[in-house]
Each structure stands twice: as structure tokens, then as C-alpha cells.
Design an enzyme around this catalytic site. Structure first.
Site, PDB file in Angstrom:
ATOM      1  N   LYS A  13       0.779  -1.077  -0.109  1.00 50.13           N
ATOM      2  CA  LYS A  13      -0.146   0.044  -0.009  1.00 50.13           C
ATOM      3  C   LYS A  13       1.097   1.111  -0.075  1.00 50.13           C
ATOM      4  O   LYS A  13       2.113   1.233   0.150  1.00 50.13           O
ATOM      5  CB  LYS A  13      -0.744  -0.046   1.397  1.00 50.13           C
ATOM      6  CG  LYS A  13      -1.882  -1.281   0.966  1.00 50.13           C
ATOM      7  CD  LYS A  13      -2.835  -1.206   2.428  1.00 50.13           C
ATOM      8  CE  LYS A  13      -3.824  -2.194   2.480  1.00 50.13           C
ATOM      9  NZ  LYS A  13      -4.665  -2.175   3.456  1.00 50.13           N
ATOM     10  N   HIS A 102      21.833  -4.905  -8.737  1.00 54.36           N
ATOM     11  CA  HIS A 102      22.169  -4.163  -9.894  1.00 54.36           C
ATOM     12  C   HIS A 102      21.679  -2.826  -9.869  1.00 54.36           C
ATOM     13  O   HIS A 102      20.623  -2.572  -9.145  1.00 54.36           O
ATOM     14  CB  HIS A 102      21.511  -4.842 -11.272  1.00 54.36           C
ATOM     15  CG  HIS A 102      21.525  -4.235 -12.617  1.00 54.36           C
ATOM     16  ND1 HIS A 102      22.618  -4.495 -13.458  1.00 54.36           N
ATOM     17  CD2 HIS A 102      20.890  -3.305 -13.010  1.00 54.36           C
ATOM     18  CE1 HIS A 102      22.221  -3.567 -14.339  1.00 54.36           C
ATOM     19  NE2 HIS A 102      21.231  -2.787 -14.303  1.00 54.36           N
ATOM     20  N   GLU A 113      16.796   0.776 -19.277  1.00 56.69           N
ATOM     21  CA  GLU A 113      16.359  -0.513 -18.374  1.00 56.69           C
ATOM     22  C   GLU A 113      15.133  -0.299 -17.745  1.00 56.69           C
ATOM     23  O   GLU A 113      14.082  -0.927 -17.532  1.00 56.69           O
ATOM     24  CB  GLU A 113      17.550  -0.729 -17.249  1.00 56.69           C
ATOM     25  CG  GLU A 113      18.777  -1.142 -17.845  1.00 56.69           C
ATOM     26  CD  GLU A 113      19.963  -0.988 -16.750  1.00 56.69           C
ATOM     27  OE1 GLU A 113      20.889  -1.711 -17.179  1.00 56.69           O
ATOM     28  OE2 GLU A 113      19.710  -0.630 -15.828  1.00 56.69           O
TER      29      GLU A 113
END
Length: 137
Positions: A13, A102, A113
Site C-alpha cells: 500500500k 544491479h 532499463e
């Protein structure tokens, strides 16, 4: 055994998001192949894709002043042995192939990305209640 296959829906939430808590996103093999496409000719590519596809991952978009550089500093060096204590890799990793996290290496990579992992409508534009305490303007 059927009880072990029961499924449920879980959502983080807004208060969980504001507090930095996130749910997990499961990545497809095709998505991972595309994510690491720049490494396709490297000998470790197939193993990397298989490893990344072996379980759930948490994908995030961080935003802020110098987010790419700051994120990379927080992660530590790609090789955990070269990472400083206090960085994620310095504190939690031993080998390059299992460096647990990463981070985009440039603003250009970040744009690619983010577009690969998220649809524009999946990104929520909001301002944290802490914003004015972090930034001057």
C-alpha cells in the site's frame, strides 16, 4: 499437496511504498535476455540469464539528485572484494557472480532499463513527505 499450491494477492500500500518497502516482480527469461543484451557475446551470458531467471527479483526505480552515481556508490564495486564496508556488496557479497544487486551504470542505461522493466503507466509520480527535508528546493 493442494494446500501448498494456494495463491493469494499481496499489494504494498502507499504507506509501504513511502516507507521504502516493496513487493517482488518476477522477470521472464526474455526480459532478462534483453536486459543483458550488451553482454550477449560474453562467455557468462547464458549462465547469467539462467541465474537471474531462477527466482523472483525486486525491480525499482529510484529518483533523486545524482541517482545513478549515488546508487552505484551505495551498491559498491561490481566485484565485492573491491567494495568498501558499508556498501551493499561490501557487506553482503563474496563473489562477482553473486553480487546480489544491479544498478544502472549511466543515465542512458537507466532510461533503457526502466523502459524495459516498466510501462510508463506503472510508474507513479508522487512526492514523499520527506522531500522538503531532503532537498532545498
Amino acid at each position: 499437496m493442494a494446500a501448498n499450491k494456494e495463491q493469494t494477492f499481496i499489494a504494498v500500500k502507499p504507506d509501504g511504498v513511502q516507507r521504502g518497502l516493496v513487493g517482488e516482480i518476477i522477470a521472464s527469461k526474455e526480459l532478462l535476455q534483453q536486459h543483458y543484451i550488451d553482454l550477449k557475446d560474453r562467455p557468462f551470458y547464458n549462465g547469467l540469464v539462467e541465474y537471474m531467471n531462477s527466482g523472483p527479483v525486486v525491480a525499482m526505480v529510484w529518483e533523486g539528485l545524482n541517482a545513478v552515481k549515488t546508487g552505484r556508490v551505495m551498491l559498491g564495486e561490481t566485484n565485492p572484494a573491491d567494495s568498501k564496508p558499508g556498501t551493499i556488496r561490501g557487506d553482503f557479497c563474496i563473489q562477482v557472480g553473486r553480487n546480489i544487486i544491479h544498478g544502472s551504470d549511466s543515465v542512458e542505461s537507466a532510461k533503457k532499463e526502466i523502459a524495459l522493466w516498466f510501462k510508463p503507466e506503472e510508474l507513479t509520480d508522487y512526492q514523499s513527505c520527506a522531500y522538503k527535508w531532503v532537498y532545498e528546493n
